[in-house]
Write a protein that holds these residues in place. Structure first.
Motif, mmCIF file in Angstrom:
data_model
loop_
_atom_site.group_PDB
_atom_site.id
_atom_site.type_symbol
_atom_site.label_atom_id
_atom_site.label_comp_id
_atom_site.label_asym_id
_atom_site.label_seq_id
_atom_site.Cartn_x
_atom_site.Cartn_y
_atom_site.Cartn_z
ATOM 1 N N SER A 97 41.077 -6.048 22.523
ATOM 2 C CA SER A 97 41.540 -7.213 21.768
ATOM 3 C C SER A 97 40.458 -8.284 21.657
ATOM 4 O O SER A 97 39.483 -8.307 22.417
ATOM 5 N N PHE A 139 40.395 -5.970 16.435
ATOM 6 C CA PHE A 139 40.039 -5.226 17.646
ATOM 7 C C PHE A 139 38.555 -4.861 17.579
ATOM 8 O O PHE A 139 38.013 -4.600 16.497
ATOM 9 N N THR A 185 45.141 2.096 19.655
ATOM 10 C CA THR A 185 45.128 0.646 19.835
ATOM 11 C C THR A 185 45.516 -0.072 18.552
ATOM 12 O O THR A 185 46.343 -1.002 18.551
ATOM 13 N N PRO A 244 45.725 -2.474 23.537
ATOM 14 C CA PRO A 244 44.712 -1.526 23.998
ATOM 15 C C PRO A 244 45.319 -0.272 24.622
ATOM 16 O O PRO A 244 46.264 -0.356 25.415
#
Length: 413
Positions: free
Chosen positions: A349, A356, A379, A385
């Motif tokens: 993140s 991302f 993700t 994640p």
């Protein structure tokens, strides 16, 4: 390579021996925009389609697909890392490598010939044995070999006791190997294209459109592209993209040089790495010796070799392999690696809810290609994640939960 533009991404490809994917103009918006058309970006696109059914995806690349580090690495694949976190993602990747040719329906010339990591000092031996035992605890194939056993695996290694750095043993991972990097990229690109993913080349990111804690568009040299989620997979240039978003990251980009010899008859059966002599050598499918150096000490984006590196690497290779003394150099080059303080990647993140990041793989990005693509796709699809990459978040540099892999990454790999 001829890649004519067509109007409908994913439409039937005409029969053409050189045609692998379409070359469309970008649409106004996509559910997912992946920045970076190298191995990691293409693998992420493939697994978004295969594992999650997400097809409204664009991969945008400022140059040509796989023209960066994917085309400039030394193709080593292994998973024998020390720490549980690193071993987890690399072993997941290695298992995917073992079935990747069937998955992609494309030849990648994956050759599991094993890797030897040589130990030259008592401290090397202690560190190496520790890593072997850690690998075994993680279910990874690993062995400790004495010098005689090293010579049986690779007879051309100099295991004499009267050299500068005598070989005192080595770790050995039999499942490690090499693959043809271009074929890997083409296989991922071909499958993504067939599924309707837009692969957009010559499209450089110049900025982002933001709304609070979200990015609503990517500004490019081909116009603004709307996005639901953004995945940054631009390797050594990720820090440039993060700067555009005002997100600081502890990344440094360095050239990493490599070289190949003229074509030789098959003589080198495995991969050999040495931290003390600082070289790693394998023999490619066509017959050339592939030799890697350490990361250049200066920051930069140069993609060319240098004479002092060539001289040092040839000397190191001859020290370990006297049989190569009369081999001729064919060419040299450099990639651009992004290095973090703990020699582990940054994946996960960012302060932006729908952005991302995937970067900081240093010299280990190629071997992680399928595993990272799998985890990055998960993700993006689930907006959190994946467990295998959760330890590599950007926040670890604040919390202090580092994953220090300098021991496994002391020599470029």
């Amino acid at each position: 390579m001829s890649t004519p533009t067509v109007d409908a991404p994913g439409a039937h490809l005409p029969e053409h021996p050189d045609f692998l994917w379409h070359n469309p103009e970008p649409k106004r918006s996509y559910d997912v925009v992946i920045v970076g058309g190298g191995g990691h970006g293409l693998a992420t696109a493939h697994y978004l389609v295969k594992n999650h059914g997400i097809t409204n995806v664009a991969v945008i690349e400022k140059g040509w697909l796989a023209g960066g580090n994917m085309a400039r690495n030394t193709t080593l694949i292994r998973s024998n890392y020390l720490w549980d976190e690193s071993a987890g993602i690399y072993e997941h990747s290695l298992k995917l490598w073992e079935g990747l040719e069937e998955d992609l329906g494309y030849p990648i010339l994956f050759s599991q010939r094993g890797v030897l990591n040589l130990a030259h000092t008592e401290q090397d031996v202690r560190d190496s044995v520790r890593r072997v035992e850690a690998n075994k605890l993680n279910g990874i194939d690993a062995e400790w070999l004495d010098p005689d056993e090293v010579a049986k695996i690779c007879p051309i290694v100099n295991v004499s006791s009267d050299i500068r750095y005598p070989v005192q043993g080595a770790t050995y991972q039999p499942r490690a190997g090499i693959a043809k990097h271009d074929y890997v990229a083409w296989g991922f690109a071909r499958r993504a294209d067939e599924a309707g993913v837009d692969l957009i080349q010559d499209c450089e990111v110049t900025g982002f459109v933001t709304d609070g804690d979200r990015v609503t568009g990517v500004r490019t040299t081909k116009g603004d592209i709307g996005c639901g989620t953004v995945a940054l997979c631009a390797a050594g240039h990720t820090s440039v993209l993060l700067d555009m978003l005002g997100v600081p990251a502890p990344l440094q980009s360095h050239p990493l040089q490599a070289l190949v010899s003229e074509l030789l008859e098959p003589v080198h059966p495995t991969i050999v790495m040495s931290n003390a002599v600082h070289v790693y050598v394998s023999q490619a499918h066509k017959g050339e010796l592939v030799m890697g150096a350490g990361v250049d000490t200066y920051n930069g984006y140069g993609q060319r070799g240098a004479f002092h590196i060539i001289e040092r690497q040839m000397a190191a290779a001859v020290e370990l392999f006297p049989v190569f003394a009369r081999a001729h150099l064919l060419r040299s080059w450099a990639g651009v690696v992004d290095v973090t303080p703990d020699a582990s990647p940054i994946v996960g993140s960012t302060p932006y809810a729908n952005v991302f990041v995937n970067c900081g793989w240093g010299t280990g990005g190629f071997k992680a290609t399928p595993g990272l693509g799998w985890c990055m796709a998960d993700t993006v699809a689930n907006q959190r994640p994946h467990p295998l990459i959760a330890p590599f978040g950007l926040d670890r540099f604040v919390t202090g939960a580092l994953v220090d892999e300098h021991g496994a990454a002391a020599v470029a790999h």
